[in-house]
Design an enzyme around this catalytic site. Structure first.
Site, PDB file in Angstrom:
ATOM      1  N   GLY A  94      46.370  36.612  40.221  1.00  0.00           N
ATOM      2  CA  GLY A  94      47.832  36.650  40.298  1.00  0.00           C
ATOM      3  C   GLY A  94      48.547  36.787  38.969  1.00  0.00           C
TER       4      GLY A  94
ATOM      5  N   ASN B  30      49.483  39.592  37.540  1.00  0.00           N
ATOM      6  CA  ASN B  30      50.571  40.576  37.697  1.00  0.00           C
ATOM      7  C   ASN B  30      51.750  39.956  38.451  1.00  0.00           C
ATOM      8  OD1 ASN B  30      50.119  43.430  36.611  1.00  0.00           O
ATOM      9  ND2 ASN B  30      48.110  42.921  37.464  1.00  0.00           N
TER      10      ASN B  30
ATOM     11  N   ASN C 188      51.545  50.037  44.146  1.00  0.00           N
ATOM     12  CA  ASN C 188      50.271  49.452  43.718  1.00  0.00           C
ATOM     13  C   ASN C 188      50.109  49.667  42.221  1.00  0.00           C
ATOM     14  OD1 ASN C 188      47.644  48.254  43.978  1.00  0.00           O
ATOM     15  ND2 ASN C 188      46.749  50.293  43.830  1.00  0.00           N
TER      16      ASN C 188
ATOM     17  N   ARG D  35      42.213  44.984  49.252  1.00  0.00           N
ATOM     18  CA  ARG D  35      41.842  45.650  50.507  1.00  0.00           C
ATOM     19  C   ARG D  35      42.571  46.976  50.605  1.00  0.00           C
ATOM     20  NH1 ARG D  35      39.456  42.410  54.466  1.00  0.00           N
ATOM     21  NH2 ARG D  35      39.119  40.379  53.520  1.00  0.00           N
TER      22      ARG D  35
ATOM     23  N   HIS E 207      46.994  50.033  39.390  1.00  0.00           N
ATOM     24  CA  HIS E 207      45.555  50.272  39.306  1.00  0.00           C
ATOM     25  C   HIS E 207      45.148  50.311  37.835  1.00  0.00           C
ATOM     26  CE1 HIS E 207      41.637  51.672  40.576  1.00  0.00           C
ATOM     27  NE2 HIS E 207      41.693  52.568  39.601  1.00  0.00           N
TER      28      HIS E 207
HETATM   29  C1  GAR Z   1      44.510  43.968  38.011  1.00  0.00           C
HETATM   30  O1  GAR Z   1      43.797  44.469  36.910  1.00  0.00           O
HETATM   31  C2  GAR Z   1      44.883  45.094  38.955  1.00  0.00           C
HETATM   32  O2  GAR Z   1      45.207  46.286  38.302  1.00  0.00           O
HETATM   33  C3  GAR Z   1      43.617  45.241  39.728  1.00  0.00           C
HETATM   34  O3  GAR Z   1      43.151  43.932  39.959  1.00  0.00           O
HETATM   35  C4  GAR Z   1      43.607  43.111  38.898  1.00  0.00           C
HETATM   36  C5  GAR Z   1      44.352  41.955  39.504  1.00  0.00           C
HETATM   37  O4  GAR Z   1      44.673  41.000  38.529  1.00  0.00           O
HETATM   38  N1  GAR Z   1      43.831  45.938  40.960  1.00  0.00           N
HETATM   39  C6  GAR Z   1      42.955  46.762  41.491  1.00  0.00           C
HETATM   40  O5  GAR Z   1      41.884  47.023  40.988  1.00  0.00           O
HETATM   41  C7  GAR Z   1      43.391  47.369  42.788  1.00  0.00           C
HETATM   42  N2  GAR Z   1      42.523  48.450  43.148  1.00  0.00           N
HETATM   43  P1  GAR Z   1      45.757  39.895  38.809  1.00  0.00           P
HETATM   44  O6  GAR Z   1      45.358  39.204  40.116  1.00  0.00           O
HETATM   45  O7  GAR Z   1      45.624  38.962  37.645  1.00  0.00           O
HETATM   46  O8  GAR Z   1      47.097  40.540  38.905  1.00  0.00           O
END
Ligand code: GAR
Length: 200
Positions: free
Chosen positions: A12, A14, A107, A91, A109
């Site tokens: 979490g 982000n 989203n 997901r 990425h």
């Molecule tokens: C982040 O690096 C995000 O870009 C990635 O997961 C991480 C979540 O971190 N998302 C993906 O790979 C989606 N395909 P967070 O829970 O600390 O925000």
């Protein structure tokens, strides 16, 4: 003021960056709820600590992906958001959810799409030997990380980088980029025509 529902599966960070952007006035918005597919997601704790509704929608009730996504959609819709923000939601949303959501889904990425979609994007970048990677904020469509790109931030890949060191530098950019894009959206400055996105 942009009313957001955030979907998150884990740490979490982000979500926290978005909440801090709101608190500091850099983002004119409100997180109406945080919803997770994981009961133990740290993201839910971050929400609870701020008195933001935190919901766990269990994907393993035996009603399949379609049933889960119907329950997820009902939980999201009850919040009447202007948009859905995926922040480390691990997901793939089915096309029915994407179409029935009725609001844009964003989203983030951790790679420069269309390079390195899917899981472990930072490891893919290190293994491949690219000189630059970064992060991408895009609209979600039915594909895996294929939706129209809104903005990207570039990060230099260093010869000594591991998945961990590169991930950390990309994450710092994610935290800035996501709030910036959401603020642009809240100002009505993001226009989408097919695959092409214009920032006004
Ligand atoms: C982040 O690096 C995000 O870009 C990635 O997961 C991480 C979540 O971190 N998302 C993906 O790979 C989606 N395909 P967070 O829970 O600390 O925000």
């Amino acid at each position: 003021m942009l009313r957001m529902v955030v979907l998150a599966s884990g740490r979490g960070s982000n979500l926290l960056a978005i909440l801090k952007a709101i608190e500091s006035g850099r983002l004119s918005g409100q997180v109406a709820a945080v919803i997770s597919d994981r009961e133990d997601a740290k993201a839910l704790d971050h929400a609870r600590a701020r008195q933001i509704p935190a919901l766990w929608v269990n994907p393993k009730l035996g009603d399949g992906k379609a049933g889960y996504e119907q329950r997820l959609l009902a939980a999201v819709s009850a919040c009447q958001p202007d948009c859905i923000v995926l922040a480390g939601y691990m997901r793939i949303l089915g096309s029915q959810f994407v179409h029935e959501a009725g609001v844009p889904i964003f989203n983030i990425h951790p790679a420069l799409l269309p390079a390195f979609p899917g899981l472990h994007a930072q490891a893919q970048a290190v293994e491949y030997g690219v000189r630059y990677s970064g992060c991408t904020v895009h609209f979600v469509d039915e594909g895996v990380d294929t939706g129209p790109i809104i903005d990207q931030a570039v990060v230099r890949v260093l010869p000594e980088d591991t998945q961990e060191t590169l991930s950390a530098r990309i994450l710092a950019e994610e935290h800035k980029l996501y709030a910036q894009v959401l603020e642009l959206y809240s100002q009505g400055r993001i226009r989408r025509e097919g695959r092409r996105v214009t920032i006004l």
